[in-house]
Design a protein around this motif. Sequence first.
Motif, PDB file in Angstrom:
ATOM      1  N   LYS A   1      -4.122  10.584   2.552  1.00  0.00           N
ATOM      2  CA  LYS A   1      -3.185  11.635   2.930  1.00  0.00           C
ATOM      3  C   LYS A   1      -2.171  11.921   1.816  1.00  0.00           C
ATOM      4  N   LEU A   2      -1.771  10.878   1.099  1.00  0.00           N
ATOM      5  CA  LEU A   2      -0.655  11.035   0.159  1.00  0.00           C
ATOM      6  C   LEU A   2      -1.081  11.200  -1.292  1.00  0.00           C
ATOM      7  N   CYS A   3      -2.242  10.619  -1.653  1.00  0.00           N
ATOM      8  CA  CYS A   3      -2.524  10.498  -3.085  1.00  0.00           C
ATOM      9  C   CYS A   3      -3.576  11.487  -3.547  1.00  0.00           C
ATOM     10  N   PRO A   4      -3.256  12.295  -4.541  1.00  0.00           N
ATOM     11  CA  PRO A   4      -4.267  13.166  -5.115  1.00  0.00           C
ATOM     12  C   PRO A   4      -5.348  12.358  -5.846  1.00  0.00           C
ATOM     13  N   VAL A   5      -4.941  11.268  -6.478  1.00  0.00           N
ATOM     14  CA  VAL A   5      -5.907  10.450  -7.206  1.00  0.00           C
ATOM     15  C   VAL A   5      -5.874   9.022  -6.669  1.00  0.00           C
ATOM     16  N   VAL A   6      -7.067   8.468  -6.447  1.00  0.00           N
ATOM     17  CA  VAL A   6      -7.149   7.100  -5.928  1.00  0.00           C
ATOM     18  C   VAL A   6      -8.047   6.267  -6.836  1.00  0.00           C
ATOM     19  N   HIS A   7      -7.603   5.039  -7.125  1.00  0.00           N
ATOM     20  CA  HIS A   7      -8.439   4.094  -7.866  1.00  0.00           C
ATOM     21  C   HIS A   7      -8.859   2.994  -6.916  1.00  0.00           C
ATOM     22  N   VAL A   8     -10.095   2.526  -7.098  1.00  0.00           N
ATOM     23  CA  VAL A   8     -10.583   1.459  -6.219  1.00  0.00           C
ATOM     24  C   VAL A   8     -10.907   0.223  -7.043  1.00  0.00           C
ATOM     25  N   LEU A   9     -10.342  -0.884  -6.615  1.00  0.00           N
ATOM     26  CA  LEU A   9     -10.520  -2.148  -7.324  1.00  0.00           C
ATOM     27  C   LEU A   9     -11.370  -3.052  -6.446  1.00  0.00           C
ATOM     28  N   ASN A  10     -12.337  -3.726  -7.062  1.00  0.00           N
ATOM     29  CA  ASN A  10     -13.099  -4.729  -6.312  1.00  0.00           C
ATOM     30  C   ASN A  10     -13.375  -5.902  -7.241  1.00  0.00           C
TER      31      ASN A  10
END
Lengths: 296, 295, 254
Positions: free
Chosen positions: C216-225
């Motif tokens: 909802k808030l972030c235009p860009v998302v990074h995913v860490l695994n």
Amino acid sequence: MIAQQLINGLVSGAVYALFALGFTLVFGVQKLLNLAHGGVFMAGAFIAYYAVVSGVPFWAAAILGTLGAGLISVLIEIVAFRPLRARGQAEFAAIVASIGVDLILVSIAQRVSDTKVLKFPFGTFPIEFYRFWGLRISLLQIMILAIVAVLLAALVFYLKKTTFGRQVRAVAINEKAAALLGVNAKAVYFQTFFISGALAGIAGVLIGLSFNSIQFLMGEPYMLRAFVVVVIGGLGSIPGAVFASLMLGVMQTLSVAYLPNGVSEMIIFALLFVVLLFWPNGLFGGAGLSAGVGRR
Amino acid sequence: MMSYYQAYQPIIDFFLLNLGFAYSQQVALRAGVFSVATAGFGALGAYASAILVTRMGISPALAIATATLVGTAVGFLLSVPLARLRGVFQAIATLAFVEVIVSFLYYAEGITGGAIGINNIPRMVSTPALLAAVAAVMYVTWAIGRSGVGRAFDALRQDETVAACLGVSIRNYHALAFVLSGAIGGLFGGLQSLYVFSIEPGQFGFGFMVAILTAIVLGGRGTLIGPVAGCAILALLPEIARPLAENRPLVNGVILIAVIIYLPQGVGDGLLLQWRNRRSARRARAIEEASRAVP
Amino acid sequence: MPSLRLENVSKRFGGLTAVGDVSLTVPEGTITGLIGPNGAGKSTVVNLITGMLKLTEGRIVLGDEDIGEIGPEEVVRKGIARTFQNIRLLPEATVLENVLIGFHRHETASILAGLLNLPSVWREGKALRKQAEALLERFRMSDYADLPAGGLAYGHQRRVEMMRAVASGPDVLLLDEPVAGMNDVEADELGVIFKDLAASGMGLLLIEHNVRFVTKLCPVVHVLNTGRMIASGPAEEVMRDPAVITAYLGKGQA
């Protein structure tokens, strides 16, 4: 001459080891300083003394002193340490509470002894000397070394080889996790405090006997020396405490013999200060707690 | 009235001296510095001013100023290496510092008189001087409480990591705490030696540390009123009943255990906190009722 | 305001790689998301940026200044503030006092002035108090100003921590799971505040579990695994990435 000093130093170092082991054991298990340890040591000597003067044979009196000191130590755990541990953040509080216990023990002893220096009656322990290779060693010194060696071996066996020892180590690493695995932490604390107190008690008896002097303030210098020993050996480390005790014993005898009066105290505490600054985890590594700060 | 005052003068004077040392101990604990060095600062201040006055004929005011400076300087010097340590290790290191000082005082007979100490000190300090010194120290303690310095100290004591993440310099503020503790300790050491006629090394040992620590634990570590409460109770107890006077260490021991277990904040801080909590509980209730009134 | 860049950042503890070769940017005026399952290394990233842990490899750059080697006290002075995953307030202090300590890096009165309580100190104290009260107002916490922070409800404690971080006037704000344990209504209330802060030019790095909240808030998302960046991009796109779904839901669900 040097060899003679070495022997004398090792003997007094062996007694430091008995005293310091109990102190470092409690720290190793619960990361708290028990400053009443000197008071417990003194209590052991007092109990043995009053047993001897009321007719108990020396060996039985020594055992009474040892057990009595162990029980006093357990009492300290119940009265002073347990309520603090329950609250958490006990590092400062434990120092304060155990100083309080020490004050109480010392003032009771002062009352009982009427501020006098007590001496075991003549003949409590046979005064005999053996000579070999030009060295002189007394029966008492031999007995001290033997007792320390036996107790040390028993302690190591207890901690390394028995179920209880594994429980002690589990509680030392993480009390909550150990409790979840079914370890009765309360029993572990009871036993460590008892062992710690009993070691201090027998040390008190042996010191009272070898200097033939028992008085209510006798714990304080040993308490201060225990700091030196456990820091140099690494707080919470048992082999470290033994090595450091022997080292301190030898160093002290040598400096008393060859240096001007009073310098030895200064050197010992300056050494403590320097070791804390540069090797806060002890000279042999393996302390139970990180000493300082810094980014990893 | 006057005779009443004279009868109690020594008690008042010793109360004021102890109060000074208590503030020296408190400022360290307040900043989360686990120091028992106050005894060492006091010893250095006491010997500095005694030597200056008896051997060099220096005026008492100048001697006490020097004592304060010595305490300040040693406090700063001590803070540099001790910045590396925390918790019990810091406590043991400061204990070692005190023991080194005391054994030096025993050893350096030529300068310090060894075990006999210095015995020909004229009494040059009176109640008004002690009052003035205590007032000055209390003013600074009060000022700290109102300023960013106090906020930084309180933050460091409660959570060092958080304080660092908000830009509080651990090194600088711990150094400041040591410097203040040293200055106050030196000042009152100087005052004490010009009050008590004679000083010897033993009086600054383990017993001194315990006495000052008792006062702070009893009174409180965070507030201006804490040391006053602690020192006052310890001064008055022996006056209330003879048995209390005769068994002073025993009574102190019981106090230490009881207070640290049942009133860990201390009498002074504890009462203040209770008062604040009661007020805030009322406030919280009011907020809750207000929010219920608006559906 | 300057933006924050992580360039090939790695952190190893002994042989264990907690964070490996992570690059991301937190541009000014936006909320950037960083998500990932438990133990993915999200908090390690925050601890690396704030200087609480030392970098093993890589660079951390704020504007055009390398801040990778400095400790936490310096990092906050450069303009980076954080909150903690497990709330860390000063429990004995009141809400207002907790916020006041946040202003520490802006205090200009000298220490000597503080010890003597000179006029400069009380002038500054008054000004800071005013700013702190304005902040309380903005986070709708004014009523709680004098309450001890340790006794507040969980959601309110989170707010106090955020106010404290905002008080330090950061260019970049790192939020470590700020809405954990909150319901949607409470979370959305905070979301409005975050958008507000971003609108004022601040760059926010939002570390979260709550995927709905982040999208909802972030235009860009990074995913860490497991310490590696497995996806980056617009939120909707990232959430459809099979690697991300596998990481979150386990194999066989994709």
